[in-house]
Design an enzyme around this catalytic site. Structure first.
Site, short mmCIF file in Angstrom:
data_model
loop_
_atom_site.label_atom_id
_atom_site.label_comp_id
_atom_site.label_asym_id
_atom_site.label_seq_id
_atom_site.Cartn_x
_atom_site.Cartn_y
_atom_site.Cartn_z
N HIS A 133 -4.12 -5.16 3.63
CA HIS A 133 -3.91 -4.16 2.58
C HIS A 133 -4.74 -2.93 2.87
CE1 HIS A 133 -2.60 -7.89 0.64
NE2 HIS A 133 -1.77 -7.12 -0.05
N GLU A 172 11.99 -4.74 4.38
CA GLU A 172 11.64 -3.36 4.72
C GLU A 172 12.66 -2.69 5.64
OE1 GLU A 172 9.53 -5.87 4.57
OE2 GLU A 172 8.14 -5.22 3.00
#
Ligand SMILES: Cc1ncc(C[n+]2csc(CCOP(=O)(O)OP(=O)(O)O)c2C)c(N)n1
Ligand SMILES: [Mg+2]
Length: 739
Positions: free
Chosen positions: A539, A469
C-alpha cells in the site's frame, strides 16, 4: 440464453446439401461474392509469402483456413455501422467489410500511404476508421476488453444521445477533435484464436460483457493450435465452448468455420440476439491453419503429415468452390473467370504497392500525442477564481487535495456528459434501492474521492467495476476510442500491474500505431505512495518512472490541492491519455490546502512550480517529497543561510526542462529528490540530462535522494529508514551546498 450447435458432419459438403439449397438466406450472388472474397484472401496470402521470400515485404501473417468464418461474419454484420476488433487471421473479414487488396499490400511494404498505420505496424494489423475496424496490436487478447468498452460506449451513447454532440462554444477540449457516432442496435465484433482464450483478459471480458448484457459477438477461431501448442494442452477438456457455457446472458454457437453458409447462419442468429439487446454472443468456429503459424514457423516439426492431410480435406476455399459447382451456382468456366479476375486485380495491386513511397524518417515522433490540442499550451493556462466567502457570507476554509479532486470531478461531470467514472468501490452504493430508501449513506471510493457522484449523476455515469484492473483500463480504452471520456480509478498503485499490458502496449500506442486514425484520451486516477505508517509493501509503492518510460502516456503527480484541481481538469479536457497520480498521504494533509479555484481552473502539463526561490542550490522534486524538502530547505536556510530553490515538477511527462535549466544556471548545483527507490528511478533521467546538457554550469556533482533500493516495510521504524525523510534531504542539501 440460447445455444446452437452445428454438427460439423452436417456441413455443406455432406448431407447438408439438401438443407443448403436455402443457403441460410444468402443469395447466389452473395455466395459468389463470398467465394471471391475467400479466394482473394487466400491469394493475397500466397502473394505476400512470395513477396516475403523475395524480401520485398518484411513479415507475413496468413488468414489461410479462416476465410469462411471471416466472410460469414462480414456478411452477417454491417460495415461502417457495427464495430470490429478483428485479429490477424481476419483478412477475409476485412475484405468483406470493404478493405481493398491494395491497402493490404501497402501494409506489407510498410508504405507511408498504408491506411492502417503508415508503415508503423506489421501487416494484418488492421485499422480502418471509416469501416469501424479499430486499430489492432500484437499481444494476443488485449483487444477483447477494449471491444467490451466499445460496446459499453455504444450503449451509453444510445442512452445519452446528446453527449455525442461536440460543444460549439466554451474553452476547447478533446470533444472538438472526435466525431462520435453510434447506433441504437449496433454490435461490436471481436475475434481471437483458441490459444488466446487462455489469456486472463478474455475471461475478464466475458464476465464484463455478461454482467452488462453488452452487444458483443466473441468469435473464437479455433484452428486447434496456438503456434505449436494443441488445443487439448491449452484448454481444459479441449473445448472452449464447454468452458464458457456457464456464462449467463450469452447466446452460444458452435460451428464448422470452414463452411461459409453454416457460419453465416450462426452469425445471423448471434447478431439477432445482440441487436435485440438480450446480451452478448459467443461463436466458436472450428477452422484450419494450412500455412503454419507464420512464415517463421514450420508446422511439420510438430504435426505429422496425416494430421495435416486431414485438415486439408476441410480447406474452406476448396470446399466452397466445390459447393458452388455442386449447387450449379458457378460452373468451371465461371470459377476460372472469377479466379482470373482476382489474379489480375492482385497483380495490379502488388505492382502499385511496390512503387509506394515509404514514410519519412522524420515522421517517427508524429502522433504520439494529439496534434490538435497541445496539453502544454496556453489553452490550459487559466486563472483561479476563488470565492472568498460562501453564499452565507462565511469565510471559506481551505480545502484538502481530496476535497478539490472531488469538486473538480463534479464540475467536469456537469460540464461534459461524456465523462463516466468507474473502478473498484467508486460508486456510492451498487444496490441503488439502499440509497433510494436512505438506508445507507454511500461509500464513493476507499478514499471517498468519488463520494456523492453516483447519487448526483446516476449509476450509468458512476459505477463499480468488477475487481479486475485490466478490465478497468481496457474497457476505458475502448470507451475512449469511441469518444467517451472515462475517468477511471485504480484503487492502489500497488495493484496497477494486472493492467500493465493495457497501459504499456495498448492505451498509449493507439494513436501512434494507427497513424492518428484512432485515439483514446482517458484519465486513469491512481492512489499512490507511502509515508502511511503501516502501509507496508503493498500500500506504499511508487514507480512512476515505469510509466514515464512509456511514450504516448501523460503522467502527472501533484503535491498540493490547488495543483491537483488544475491538473486534473487539464487531464479531463485534454486529448491524450493521462495517468493521474494522487499521493494518498497528501489527500488530507494540512500542507497545501487551498480554496476551490473555480470550475475552469487549469494548469498546463509540463510547467513546474517554483515552490521557493533560492540562489545556492536547486532541488527538483514532486509529490509527497515536496513538503519534506521544503521543511529541510527552511531548516538549512535558518541554520546555514543556504538559499534553496525548490522546484515542484507537478507533471512528469512532459516535464519542465526550461525551469530546471534556468534554475541550475543560477545555482550551479542540483539535487533530485523522489520517493521511489533510488536506482533507475525518475530522478536518474533528470540527473542524467542535467549532467549532459548543463555540465558547464555545474560546480558540484548532480546528487539524488530517494528511497532505499528495497520494499516499503510495515513497521514504522523500518518505513522511516526506507523512505527519504526531511533529515535525509537536509543532510544531502547541506552536503551539496558546501561541495
Ligand atoms: C500476450 C502474447 N503472448 C504471446 C504472443 C506470441 N504469439 C503470437 S500468436 C500466438 C499463438 C496464438 O494462437 P491462437 O490464439 O490459437 O491464434 P492462431 O494464431 O492459432 O490463430 C502466440 C503465442 C503474443 N503475440 N502475445
Ligand atoms: Mg489457434
Amino acid at each position: 440464453m440460447a445455444t446452437s450447435k452445428t454438427d460439423p458432419k452436417l456441413a455443406m459438403a455432406g448431407n447438408g446439401a439438401k438443407k443448403s439449397r436455402f443457403y441460410e438466406g444468402l443469395t447466389r450472388e452473395q455466395l459468389i461474392q463470398a467465394y471471391r472474397f475467400m479466394y482473394t484472401s487466400r491469394r493475397i496470402d500466397d502473394r505476400e509469402i512470395l513477396l516475403k521470400r523475395q524480401q520485398k515485404i518484411f513479415f507475413q501473417m496468413s488468414g489461410a483456413g479462416h476465410e469462411a468464418v471471416g466472410v460469414a461474419a462480414g456478411l452477417a454484420l454491417k460495415t461502417g455501422y457495427d464495430w470490429f476488433y478483428p485479429y490477424y487471421r481476419d483478412r477475409a473479414l476485412c475484405l468483406t467489410l470493404g478493405v481493398q487488396p491494395y491497402q493490404m499490400f501497402l501494409q506489407g511494404v510498410g508504405a507511408a500511404d498504408d491506411p492502417s498505420s503508415g508503415g508503423r505496424q506489421m501487416p494484418s494489423h488492421w485499422s480502418y476508421p471509416a469501416l469501424h475496424i479499430v486499430t489492432q496490436s500484437s499481444p494476443t487478447g488485449s483487444q477483447i476488453l477494449q471491444a467490451v468498452g466499445c460496446a459499453d460506449a455504444g450503449r451509453y451513447l444510445s442512452h445519452h444521445p446528446q453527449a455525442a454532440q461536440a460543444p460549439t462554444s466554451g474553452s476547447p477540449d478533446y470533444r472538438q477533435f472526435k466525431t462520435v457516432s453510434f447506433q441504437n442496435d449496433e454490435i461490436t465484433y471481436v475475434s481471437l484464436g483458441d490459444g488466446t482464450s487462455s489469456e486472463g483478459e478474455f475471461w475478464e471480458a466475458m464476465n464484463t460483457a455478461a454482467l452488462g448484457k453488452l452487444p458483443v459477438i466473441f468469435c473464437v477461431e479455433d484452428n486447434g493450435y496456438a503456434i505449436s501448442v494443441p488445443v487439448e494442452v491449452q484448454t481444459a477438456g479441449g473445448s472452449i465452448s464447454r468452458l464458457v457455457s456457464g456464462f449467463p446472458n450469452f447466446h452460444f454457437e458452435e460451428v464448422d468455420g470452414t463452411d461459409p453458409v453454416a457460419s453465416y447462419a450462426a452469425f445471423r442468429r448471434a447478431a439477432k440476439y445482440c441487436r435485440a439487446g438480450h446480451g452478448p454472443a459467443f461463436v466458436h468456429a472450428h477452422v484450419i491453419r494450412p500455412y503454419s503459424h507464420s512464415l517463421s514457423d514450420d508446422e511439420r516439426l510438430y504435426r505429422p503429415e496425416s494430421e495435416r492431410e486431414r485438415d486439408a480435406q476441410r480447406d474452406p476455399v476448396t470446399r466452397t468452390q466445390m459447393f458452388l459447382l455442386r449447387e450449379g451456382i458457378l460452373d468451371d468456366k465461371g470459377i476460372n473467370q472469377l479466379e482470373k479476375e482476382v489474379e489480375a486485380e492482385l497483380q495490379v495491386a502488388v505492382d502499385r504497392a511496390l512503387e509506394a513511397l515509404p514514410p519519412a524518417p522524420e515522421s517517427v515522433m508524429h502522433f504520439l500525442y494529439s496534434p490538435d490540442l497541445d496539453v502544454t499550451s496556453s489553452v490550459f493556462d487559466t486563472p483561479a477564481i476563488v470565492a472568498e466567502s460562501s453564499s452565507d457570507g462565511k469565510k471559506v476554509a481551505p480545502k484538502t487535495m481530496a476535497d478539490l479532486i472531488t469538486a473538480t470531478l463534479r464540475d467536469e461531470m456537469k460540464r461534459d456528459e461524456r465523462i463516466v467514472i468507474f473502478g473498484e468501490d467508486v460508486a456510492d452504493c451498487s444496490r441503488e434501492e439502499y440509497l433510494k430508501h436512505k438506508l445507507v449513506k454511500g461509500k464513493g471510493g476507499v478514499f471517498k474521492l468519488t463520494f456523492g457522484l453516483q447519487c448526483e449523476f446516476g449509476n450509468d455515469r458512476v459505477f463499480n467495476s468488477p475487481l479486475a484492473e485490466a478490465a478497468i483500463v481496457g474497457r476505458a480504452t475502448g470507451m475512449a476510442t469511441r469518444g467517451l471520456k472515462p475517468v477511471v480509478e485504480i484503487q492502489f498503485f500497488d495493484y496497477i500491474w494486472p493492467a500493465m499490458m493495457q497501459l504499456k502496449d495498448e492505451l498509449p500506442t493507439i494513436r501512434w500505431r494507427s497513424n492518428n486514425g484512432f485515439s483514446a484520451p482517458c484519465v486513469i486516477r491512481v492512489a499512490i505512495g507511502g509515508y502511511l505508517t503501516g502501509g507496508a509493501i503493498y500500500h506504499s509503492q511508487c514507480g512512476e518512472s515505469i510509466f514515464t518510460h512509456i511514450p504516448g502516456l501523460r503522467v502527472v503527480f501533484p503535491s498540493n490541492a490547488l495543483d491537483a484541481a488544475g491538473l486534473l481538469r487539464t487531464a479531463v479536457r485534454c486529448d491524450d491519455p493521462v495517468l493521474f497520480l494522487e499521493h494518498k498521504r497528501l489527500y488530507r494533509e494540512s500542507y497545501g490546502r487551498a480554496s476551490y479555484p473555480g470550475p475552469d481552473y487549469m494548469i498546463p502539463f509540463g510547467k513546474a512550480k517554483v515552490v521557493q526561490a533560492g540562489t545556492d542550490l536547486t532541488v527538483i522534486s514532486y509529490g509527497a517529497v515536496i513538503p519534506r524538502a521544503l521543511q529541510a530547505a527552511q531548516k538549512l536556510e535558518r541554520e546555514q543561510g543556504v538559499k534553496v530553490e525548490l522546484i515542484d515538477l507537478r507533471s512528469l511527462n512532459p516535464f519542465d526542462w526550461d525551469t530546471i535549466a534556468a534554475s541550475v544556471a543560477k545555482t550551479n548545483r542540483a539535487l533530485v529528490a523522489y520517493e521511489d527507490t533510488l536506482s533507475w528511478g525518475y530522478g536518474a533521467e533528470i540527473a542524467a540530462r542535467i549532467a549532459d546538457q548543463l555540465f558547464d554550469q555545474l560546480d558540484a556533482p548532480v546528487r539524488r535522494v530517494a528511497a532505499k533500493d528495497t520494499f516499503v516495510a510495515y513497521q514504522p521504524i523500518l518505513e522511516d529508514a526506507i523512505l527519504p525523510q526531511p533529515n535525509d534531504l537536509y543532510l544531502a542539501m547541506k552536503d551539496l551546498a558546501s561541495y
